[in-house]
Design an enzyme around this catalytic site. Structure first.
Site, PDB file in Angstrom:
ATOM      1  N   CYS A 205      31.407  39.493  43.861  1.00  0.00           N
ATOM      2  CA  CYS A 205      31.230  40.857  44.386  1.00  0.00           C
ATOM      3  C   CYS A 205      31.437  41.803  43.209  1.00  0.00           C
ATOM      4  CB  CYS A 205      32.221  41.154  45.511  1.00  0.00           C
ATOM      5  SG  CYS A 205      32.048  40.088  46.954  1.00  0.00           S
ATOM      6  N   GLY A 209      30.619  46.484  38.049  1.00  0.00           N
ATOM      7  CA  GLY A 209      30.472  45.653  36.862  1.00  0.00           C
ATOM      8  C   GLY A 209      31.619  45.699  35.888  1.00  0.00           C
ATOM      9  N   LYS A 211      34.726  44.294  35.897  1.00  0.00           N
ATOM     10  CA  LYS A 211      35.304  42.980  35.594  1.00  0.00           C
ATOM     11  C   LYS A 211      34.241  42.039  35.042  1.00  0.00           C
ATOM     12  CE  LYS A 211      38.880  43.458  39.163  1.00  0.00           C
ATOM     13  NZ  LYS A 211      38.382  44.737  39.726  1.00  0.00           N
ATOM     14  N   ASP A 226      25.893  40.969  43.669  1.00  0.00           N
ATOM     15  CA  ASP A 226      26.279  41.948  44.681  1.00  0.00           C
ATOM     16  C   ASP A 226      25.143  42.058  45.678  1.00  0.00           C
ATOM     17  OD1 ASP A 226      27.727  44.193  46.026  1.00  0.00           O
ATOM     18  OD2 ASP A 226      28.942  44.026  44.216  1.00  0.00           O
ATOM     19  N   ASP A 271      36.513  39.429  43.664  1.00  0.00           N
ATOM     20  CA  ASP A 271      37.212  40.711  43.810  1.00  0.00           C
ATOM     21  C   ASP A 271      36.614  41.352  45.061  1.00  0.00           C
ATOM     22  OD1 ASP A 271      39.000  42.795  42.902  1.00  0.00           O
ATOM     23  OD2 ASP A 271      37.205  43.939  42.424  1.00  0.00           O
ATOM     24  N   CYS A 324      42.328  45.257  45.761  1.00  0.00           N
ATOM     25  CA  CYS A 324      43.156  46.399  45.363  1.00  0.00           C
ATOM     26  C   CYS A 324      43.830  47.010  46.596  1.00  0.00           C
ATOM     27  CB  CYS A 324      42.342  47.440  44.601  1.00  0.00           C
ATOM     28  SG  CYS A 324      40.896  48.075  45.485  1.00  0.00           S
TER      29      CYS A 324
END
Length: 384
Positions: A205, A209, A211, A226, A271, A324
């Site tokens: 995911c 961009g 990471k 994605d 992520d 997060c």
């Protein structure tokens, strides 16, 4: 009703009106409004602080002014009062400047009311750091009740209040060596993946961009997926900007059904989409948009994505799951179900920089101005 945007406060009020009435995202509305102004750098910074701060602290601002209101008021009047209260209590702008400048934004028919209320607020302010002066922590810290209740249940009262307090402070800008602006917590997730120059890494995911481009600087190859062409376009643009386009393959695909060969990757990063309840400082209006029901639906999606990600990991390879957020439902609960259902994967400690939590670990937003992040690393058995 909103006055023409001549100065920073007028521009801030226009942005707040668009956020409230049109449902615009604060960051996008603010960028659009600033893009049309000729204000200098100092005034642009003031507009940014006023819009983000008033949006973030609107519940606390409402309490400050409601103490001196005897009747219901129009949304337009409330916006002006919030703007004034934020300046007086949270920015500590001198009353003579904050009150007069704010009253000047109001139509004559309500200017007297606004002046009187803001004068009272300036004479009887509440200390944002003193819980005894406020009816409850949700009001003082300006969050929906459910967020405070959920994080208190999941983290404990002290850690929850500390995290929520930290997320009321604007996020600092952290820039990588390649010029990409990325929060330190996200950079720490890249370090957990630990890509090497001989490895193929899948980022399931990946948009926008951040990471994926960092991983491409370390790995032999990164496949970045994605689910829409627009989001993948952001990955492509950032790969070009950071100089890693030759080592990054962008793919438009649903992460629950990746069009890749099972066991193809040395490492997979998921992520996952999440409630963002560890990174609320980055979007001033996010706390007012996310709901308790969203947390549960996102947890279900995360579980599906994690199973799909696991299928891509070669025997002996690594799977990193990060979000997060700090909710138990999206972190420990998802990871625990995964470990129970996938015995070939074993949780791997993350190191001293991370605070252990369940089978994984987290970074708290109370440290170094970074986002709150939860992360889990699993290793697949070499014989599975």
């Amino acid at each position: 009703m909103t006055a023409p945007a001549r100065g920073p406060r007028a521009l801030a009020l226009r942005a707040l009106t668009r956020i409230d009435e049109d449902g615009g995202y604060a960051n996008l509305v603010l960028a659009a409004e600033l893009g049309r102004t000729e204000l200098d750098r100092r005034d642009r910074a003031l507009v940014t602080a006023l819009v983000n701060g008033t949006t973030r602290m609107q519940r606390a601002c409402d309490h400050l002014v409601d103490r001196y209101l005897q009747r219901e008021i129009d949304p337009d009047v409330r916006r002006i009062l919030r703007l004034g209260a934020y300046q007086l209590v949270f920015m500590q702008i001198p009353p003579h400047a904050a009150v007069s400048a704010t009253v000047s934004l109001a139509p004559r028919r309500v200017s007297g009311l606004i002046n009187a209320v803001l004068r009272r607020v300036s004479e009887h302010p509440l200390d944002p750091g003193d819980p005894t002066q406020w009816p409850d922590e949700a009001t003082r810290l300006s969050y929906p009740d459910w967020i405070v209740e959920r994080l208190t249940a999941d983290l404990g009262s002290d850690d929850a209040v500390a995290a929520l307090t930290a997320m009321n402070v604007p996020a600092p800008a952290t820039t990588r060596d390649d010029g990409y602006v990325q929060d330190a917590a996200s950079q720490a997730v890249v370090d957990v993946v630990g890509a090497t120059p001989d490895e193929l890494v899948v980022d399931l995911c990946a948009a926008p961009g951040g990471k994926a481009t960092a991983l491409a600087g370390d790995a032999k190859r990164v496949i970045a997926l994605d689910h829409t062409s627009g989001r993948v376009g952001l990955i492509v643009a950032n790969a070009a900007t950071t100089g890693v386009a030759s080592r990054l393959d962008p793919v438009v695909a649903d992460g629950r059904q990746p069009p890749l060969r099972p066991g193809c990757a040395d490492a997979v990063l998921l992520d996952a989409p999440c409630s963002g309840l560890g990174s609320l400082r980055r979007r001033a209006d996010a706390r007012w948009r996310i709901t308790a029901a969203d947390v549960d639906s996102l947890a279900a999606l995360q579980a599906e994505l994690l199973v799909a990600a696991a299928a891509l990991v070669r025997p002996g390879g690594r799977l990193v799951y990060s979000v997060c957020t700090l909710t138990e439902a999206e972190t420990d609960a998802v990871a625990a179900r995964f470990v129970s259902a996938m015995p070939a994967f074993v949780a791997d400690p993350l190191g001293d920089a991370w605070k252990p939590a369940g089978v994984g670990a987290r970074l708290m937003p109370t440290v170094d101005g970074r986002d709150g992040m939860s992360c889990f690393r699993f290793r697949r058995s070499s014989t599975a």
